[in-house]
Write a protein that holds these residues in place. Structure first.
Motif, PDB file in Angstrom:
ATOM      1  N   ASN A  36       1.308 110.103  20.871  1.00 40.23           N
ATOM      2  CA  ASN A  36       2.702 110.373  21.234  1.00 40.23           C
ATOM      3  C   ASN A  36       3.561 110.713  20.021  1.00 40.23           C
ATOM      4  O   ASN A  36       4.522 111.456  20.143  1.00 40.23           O
ATOM      5  CB  ASN A  36       3.335 109.177  21.954  1.00 40.23           C
ATOM      6  N   TRP A  92       9.370 101.696  23.556  1.00 35.50           N
ATOM      7  CA  TRP A  92      10.635 101.945  24.258  1.00 35.50           C
ATOM      8  C   TRP A  92      11.221 100.630  24.755  1.00 35.50           C
ATOM      9  O   TRP A  92      11.165 100.300  25.939  1.00 35.50           O
ATOM     10  CB  TRP A  92      10.386 102.947  25.386  1.00 35.50           C
ATOM     11  N   ARG A  94      14.127  99.603  25.340  1.00 38.03           N
ATOM     12  CA  ARG A  94      15.135  99.684  26.408  1.00 38.03           C
ATOM     13  C   ARG A  94      14.490  99.516  27.780  1.00 38.03           C
ATOM     14  O   ARG A  94      15.050  98.900  28.675  1.00 38.03           O
ATOM     15  CB  ARG A  94      15.843 101.055  26.330  1.00 38.03           C
ATOM     16  N   ASP A  95      13.299 100.083  27.907  1.00 31.50           N
ATOM     17  CA  ASP A  95      12.663 100.144  29.229  1.00 31.50           C
ATOM     18  C   ASP A  95      11.704  98.997  29.484  1.00 31.50           C
ATOM     19  O   ASP A  95      11.491  98.624  30.637  1.00 31.50           O
ATOM     20  CB  ASP A  95      11.924 101.479  29.375  1.00 31.50           C
ATOM     21  N   TRP A 118       6.932 104.906  33.604  1.00 30.42           N
ATOM     22  CA  TRP A 118       7.774 105.968  34.157  1.00 30.42           C
ATOM     23  C   TRP A 118       7.049 106.782  35.237  1.00 30.42           C
ATOM     24  O   TRP A 118       7.147 108.009  35.275  1.00 30.42           O
ATOM     25  CB  TRP A 118       8.315 106.894  33.056  1.00 30.42           C
ATOM     26  N   GLY A 157      16.632 101.896  30.764  1.00 32.46           N
ATOM     27  CA  GLY A 157      17.292 103.188  30.545  1.00 32.46           C
ATOM     28  C   GLY A 157      17.691 103.880  31.837  1.00 32.46           C
ATOM     29  O   GLY A 157      18.364 104.905  31.808  1.00 32.46           O
ATOM     30  N   HIS A 216      16.489 109.509  33.538  1.00 33.59           N
ATOM     31  CA  HIS A 216      17.220 108.293  33.153  1.00 33.59           C
ATOM     32  C   HIS A 216      18.699 108.572  32.953  1.00 33.59           C
ATOM     33  O   HIS A 216      19.077 109.548  32.292  1.00 33.59           O
ATOM     34  CB  HIS A 216      16.653 107.741  31.834  1.00 33.59           C
ATOM     35  N   ASP A 219      20.229 109.185  29.298  1.00 36.24           N
ATOM     36  CA  ASP A 219      20.238 110.488  28.634  1.00 36.24           C
ATOM     37  C   ASP A 219      21.376 111.371  29.152  1.00 36.24           C
ATOM     38  O   ASP A 219      21.571 112.480  28.640  1.00 36.24           O
ATOM     39  CB  ASP A 219      18.905 111.213  28.876  1.00 36.24           C
ATOM     40  N   GLY A 350       9.227 111.881  20.544  1.00 31.82           N
ATOM     41  CA  GLY A 350       8.473 110.945  21.383  1.00 31.82           C
ATOM     42  C   GLY A 350       9.038 110.832  22.787  1.00 31.82           C
ATOM     43  O   GLY A 350       8.484 110.121  23.622  1.00 31.82           O
ATOM     44  N   GLY A 352      12.580 110.243  23.674  1.00 32.16           N
ATOM     45  CA  GLY A 352      13.836 109.515  23.928  1.00 32.16           C
ATOM     46  C   GLY A 352      14.661 109.473  22.659  1.00 32.16           C
ATOM     47  O   GLY A 352      14.449 110.270  21.743  1.00 32.16           O
ATOM     48  N   CYS A 356      17.128 104.443  23.859  1.00 32.32           N
ATOM     49  CA  CYS A 356      15.827 104.143  24.504  1.00 32.32           C
ATOM     50  C   CYS A 356      14.975 103.168  23.691  1.00 32.32           C
ATOM     51  O   CYS A 356      14.091 102.526  24.247  1.00 32.32           O
ATOM     52  CB  CYS A 356      15.018 105.418  24.665  1.00 32.32           C
TER      53      CYS A 356
HETATM   54  O1  KQY Z   1      15.098 107.165  28.181  1.00 33.11           O
HETATM   55  C1  KQY Z   1      14.555 106.163  27.835  1.00 33.11           C
HETATM   56  N1  KQY Z   1      15.152 105.011  28.052  1.00 33.11           N
HETATM   57  C2  KQY Z   1      13.146 106.085  27.341  1.00 33.11           C
HETATM   58  C3  KQY Z   1      12.439 107.317  26.985  1.00 33.11           C
HETATM   59  C4  KQY Z   1      10.957 107.097  27.095  1.00 33.11           C
HETATM   60  C5  KQY Z   1      10.130 108.240  26.652  1.00 33.11           C
HETATM   61  C6  KQY Z   1       8.675 107.935  26.755  1.00 33.11           C
HETATM   62  N2  KQY Z   1       7.838 108.858  26.063  1.00 33.11           N
END
Ligand code: KQY
Length: 366
Positions: A36, A92, A94-95, A118, A157, A216, A219, A350, A352, A356
């Motif tokens: 990634n 990530w 945030r997620d 995701w 996110g 998300h 963004d 990557g 985000g 994120c």
């Molecule tokens: O938008 C976000 N909160 C996370 C982005 C995740 C990207 C994974 N490759």
């Protein structure tokens, strides 16, 4: 040992505070995977270290790092940043981190959502994701915060709140059948009420163009304060982002928040459009089951993906043609905070940006 709670936050008197409320600190993870992050993740690690250093000017930062990368991460991160060993699948926070909630006595607890990278096997970005799914419980254990395990797939996110009863989400993400196919819109709203303690859910339509999370909200738009939102914006009618920002603008202007207020909507300029270069793509080691990153792909670049720290805004620097204007707008939107820009391109590669890769822990009264 922290407790796994059987109830739900709203029924226990808890609500999710807004990001602009006071923090005890911020958590991040360390980017490591070569499928990634280009060049074995080294440029991303340097970028993450700069984000950690920027946030650490305002509040305590902790970074979770795998056993294999512990020593190099410790060497790259400033001494004031706490580094803890923690397995994870990608970076990530945030997620995969907890969404914290607080009650009127100042007790903080964490919501631990189910995580499926995701989209799981239907469009998810990598497999497996089992270590990511354990991160929230590990963070809560270290923070000594009790935990609710939520019965639905969600990512930090994918939601923003104003702290006064309003949530902001997108249909593209929360209604995607690759998250919670058994839940209808009304069920998801109910779950947000129960787990975030909100009363009103404002639905936007599509997220940012080519956002690999499937739209998300972090963004596209975020609360600046109760009653005010900022929205990623483009004036270029030929940009595929144009129609969804227009639609979001109209929905936000039509909306009322939980207190019956109309929202003020500020527009943040868009960088770019930005694309993955041939050289950058060549530095990524492709792997079956992980999202491919072909050269020329449009990057999901936005200034809305900033982090609100205690007394500061940490924003991504993405395009020298627009960085200064975006920073000026953020200074006007957040007059009491110092705006700090950190180069964001390596994080963007990557998928985000700064929001994120961070997750705040609210400051409680314990
Ligand atoms: O938008 C976000 N909160 C996370 C982005 C995740 C990207 C994974 N490759």
């Amino acid at each position: 040992m922290t407790r796994l709670l059987t109830g739900a936050p709203a029924t226990d008197g808890f609500r999710m505070p807004a990001e602009y409320e006071p923090h005890a600190g911020c958590w991040m993870l360390w980017p490591e995977r070569a499928d990634n992050w280009r060049e074995a993740a080294r440029p991303a690690q340097l970028a993450f270290a700069r984000v950690a250093a920027a946030i650490a000017q305002f509040e305590p930062v902790t970074v979770g790092v795998s056993t294999a990368h512990y020593s190099s991460a410790r060497a790259l991160l400033p001494g004031g940043v706490r580094v803890v060993e923690m397995a994870h699948d990608d970076a990530w926070m945030r997620d995969v981190g907890p969404t914290c909630v607080i009650d009127s006595a100042g007790v903080v607890r964490g919501v631990d959502w189910r995580f499926n990278a995701w989209g799981g096997l239907d469009g998810g970005l990598y497999f497996p994701w089992d270590q990511d799914d354990l991160v929230a419980s590990k963070v809560l254990e270290i923070e000594r915060l009790d935990r609710y395990r939520a019965p639905l797939v969600m990512e930090g996110g994918a939601l923003h709140v104003d702290g006064q009863g309003t949530a902001l989400v997108t249909e593209q993400c929360l209604l995607n059948p690759n998250r919670n196919p058994h839940l209808a819109r009304a069920d998801i709203e109910d779950a947000l009420r129960v787990y975030l303690g909100v009363r009103t859910v404002i639905w936007l339509g599509l997220g940012l163009y080519n956002d690999e999370t499937g739209g998300h909200i972090d963004d596209l738009a975020c609360f600046v304060r109760p009653g005010e939102v900022c929205l990623t914006w483009t004036t270029n009618r030929r940009d595929p982002q144009y129609a969804s920002s227009q639609d979001a603008w109209e929905r936000l202007n039509d909306a009322r928040d939980a207190r019956g207020r109309r929202l003020r909507v500020a527009r943040l300029p868009s960088p770019g459009p930005m694309h993955l270069s041939r050289r950058e793509a060549a530095g990524i080691v492709p792997r079956p089951g992980t999202k491919a990153r072909p050269p020329g792909e449009r990057l999901a670049a936005t200034y809305v993906n900033f982090y609100i720290a205690n007394g500061g805004i940490v924003m991504p620097l993405l395009d020298p043609r627009t960085d200064r204007l975006a920073a000026q707008r953020l200074k006007l939107l957040f007059p009491g905070r110092r705006v700090v820009g950190v180069p964001g391109r390596e994080i963007l590669l990557g998928g985000g940006n700064i929001h994120c890769i961070t997750q705040q822990i609210p400051r409680g009264l314990r």
